[in-house]
Design a protein around this motif. Structure first.
Motif, mmCIF file in Angstrom:
data_model
loop_
_atom_site.group_PDB
_atom_site.id
_atom_site.type_symbol
_atom_site.label_atom_id
_atom_site.label_comp_id
_atom_site.label_asym_id
_atom_site.label_seq_id
_atom_site.Cartn_x
_atom_site.Cartn_y
_atom_site.Cartn_z
ATOM 1 N N GLN A 163 -0.323 -0.002 -2.372
ATOM 2 C CA GLN A 163 0.468 0.873 -1.170
ATOM 3 C C GLN A 163 1.965 0.401 -1.475
ATOM 4 O OE1 GLN A 163 -1.112 0.008 2.627
ATOM 5 N NE2 GLN A 163 -3.185 1.092 2.019
ATOM 6 N N LEU A 164 2.794 1.473 -1.489
ATOM 7 C CA LEU A 164 4.098 1.097 -1.463
ATOM 8 C C LEU A 164 4.959 1.516 -0.184
ATOM 9 C CD1 LEU A 164 4.795 2.461 -5.255
ATOM 10 C CD2 LEU A 164 4.341 0.113 -4.385
ATOM 11 N N ARG A 165 6.136 0.858 -0.011
ATOM 12 C CA ARG A 165 6.637 1.402 1.319
ATOM 13 C C ARG A 165 8.386 0.652 0.980
ATOM 14 N NH1 ARG A 165 4.013 -3.128 1.760
ATOM 15 N NH2 ARG A 165 4.928 -4.923 2.612
ATOM 16 N N GLU A 166 9.039 1.332 1.949
ATOM 17 C CA GLU A 166 10.506 0.803 2.115
ATOM 18 C C GLU A 166 10.483 -0.605 3.153
ATOM 19 O OE1 GLU A 166 14.137 -0.123 3.921
ATOM 20 O OE2 GLU A 166 12.578 0.823 5.021
ATOM 21 N N LEU A 171 11.807 -2.328 -2.004
ATOM 22 C CA LEU A 171 10.587 -1.764 -2.368
ATOM 23 C C LEU A 171 9.586 -2.629 -2.087
ATOM 24 C CD1 LEU A 171 8.950 0.737 -3.190
ATOM 25 C CD2 LEU A 171 9.170 0.146 -5.506
ATOM 26 N N GLY A 172 8.653 -2.296 -1.071
ATOM 27 C CA GLY A 172 7.506 -3.374 -0.760
ATOM 28 C C GLY A 172 6.224 -2.930 -1.408
ATOM 29 N N ILE A 173 5.286 -3.912 -1.693
ATOM 30 C CA ILE A 173 3.927 -3.621 -2.073
ATOM 31 C C ILE A 173 2.972 -4.413 -1.377
ATOM 32 C CG2 ILE A 173 4.284 -5.233 -4.164
ATOM 33 C CD1 ILE A 173 2.407 -3.303 -5.826
ATOM 34 N N ALA A 251 13.411 4.524 -0.029
ATOM 35 C CA ALA A 251 13.745 5.180 1.400
ATOM 36 C C ALA A 251 12.305 5.362 2.028
ATOM 37 C CB ALA A 251 14.331 6.682 0.961
ATOM 38 N N PRO A 252 12.360 5.765 3.273
ATOM 39 C CA PRO A 252 11.107 5.891 3.991
ATOM 40 C C PRO A 252 9.876 6.620 3.383
ATOM 41 C CG PRO A 252 12.902 5.879 5.468
ATOM 42 C CD PRO A 252 13.421 5.944 4.266
ATOM 43 N N ASP A 253 10.253 7.652 2.900
ATOM 44 C CA ASP A 253 9.283 8.714 2.193
ATOM 45 C C ASP A 253 9.409 8.708 0.707
ATOM 46 O OD1 ASP A 253 11.894 9.602 2.076
ATOM 47 O OD2 ASP A 253 11.380 11.965 2.489
ATOM 48 N N GLY A 254 10.025 7.777 -0.034
ATOM 49 C CA GLY A 254 9.857 7.732 -1.416
ATOM 50 C C GLY A 254 11.020 6.785 -2.126
ATOM 51 N N LEU A 255 11.244 7.184 -3.381
ATOM 52 C CA LEU A 255 12.350 6.607 -4.043
ATOM 53 C C LEU A 255 13.414 7.503 -4.036
ATOM 54 C CD1 LEU A 255 10.756 4.745 -7.173
ATOM 55 C CD2 LEU A 255 11.264 3.683 -4.840
#
Length: 270
Positions: A163-166, A171-173, A251-255
């Protein structure tokens, strides 16, 4: 019968002349308003024609690069448009592409960009170019912005449960990893470094850790090796107008990516 005389200082026929003057003024105002409305309509019709021409050009470019998207939404900036035509210079042309998808060579995956906005500034096209259909339409600068969906990146990593997130600007994983030495599965977390190489976004994961991870050098080495295996290159779908990728951030919804180009031929008319 008493004689009728005009009021003091007045003359016969003054009131009818004033009425005729007011009527003429009203008619003139109405005519001017109608003409202004017609000019506005003509201006918007001409702008609409130009927008369709640009949209067709973008569709052709994307088709040649095997990139799919919704129909381009084009907006020619500046008003009035017709004066820009006369000057041969346009304030801006913006193109909005939705659901952009491009193939990743050697895989079945597709990189998805939900929205891509292209903004061309200081566009030049002479009247002779538009009239004869021969010549170039060029832009001094073109800037593209879009967001690569996180699920596209996860698909390229190809590891179950990632799972990836801002996370605070990084960029957190979060990912599950089975540690053979412990004979158990742990959930590790960490952040990634982002860089740009050509048209690719390069992601490297570092310093993965877990609250359940024993303080053991052998196990930490195993986790570090696992982190390196998560590294991935994310190729951006081919962009129109020779746009070159130069910036990426979480970003919240992607790169979120930014691309730009200078002195670009928006179309080669022939």
């Amino acid at each position: 019968m008493a004689d009728s005389y005009p009021a003091e200082g007045g003359t016969y026929g003054e009131r009818p002349r004033r009425r005729r003057g007011r009527r003429a003024l009203v008619i003139l105002v109405v005519v001017l308003l109608v003409l202004a409305g017609l000019l506005v309509v003509a201006d918007r019709v001409a702008a609409g024609v130009a927008e369709r021409m640009v949209a067709d050009q973008v569709e052709q470019e994307l088709a040649q690069q095997n990139v799919r998207s919704s129909a381009p939404e084009v907006t020619v900036g500046g008003f009035p448009f017709l004066t820009q035509v006369l000057n041969g210079r346009y304030d801006s042309i913006k193109v909005l592409l939705r659901d952009v998808q491009g193939p990743v060579q050697g895989t079945d995956a597709a990189v998805r960009v939900p929205e891509l906005t292209v903004d061309a500034q200081d566009v030049t096209a002479s009247m002779d170019t538009l009239r004869t259909g021969q010549g170039e339409v060029t832009a001094a600068t073109v800037r593209g912005t879009g967001t690569i969906a996180y699920d596209s990146v996860v698909e390229l990593i190809d590891r179950p449960g990632v799972q990836l997130r801002e996370q605070d600007g990084n960029l957190g994983i979060t990912a599950p990893v089975r540690v053979p030495i412990l004979n158990q599965e742990l959930t590790v977390q960490g952040t990634a470094t982002l860089s740009v190489e050509g048209d690719d976004v390069v992601i490297n994961f570092e310093n993965l850790s877990s609250a359940d991870l024993p303080d053991n050098p052998v196990i930490q080495t195993f986790v570090n090796n696992f982190a390196r295996q998560l590294a991935v290159r994310v190729p951006l779908p081919s962009l129109p107008f020779a746009l070159q990728l130069h910036e990426v951030r979480p970003a919240p919804d992607g790169l979120a990516v930014t691309a730009s180009a200078e002195n670009v031929a928006l179309s080669q008319l022939s």
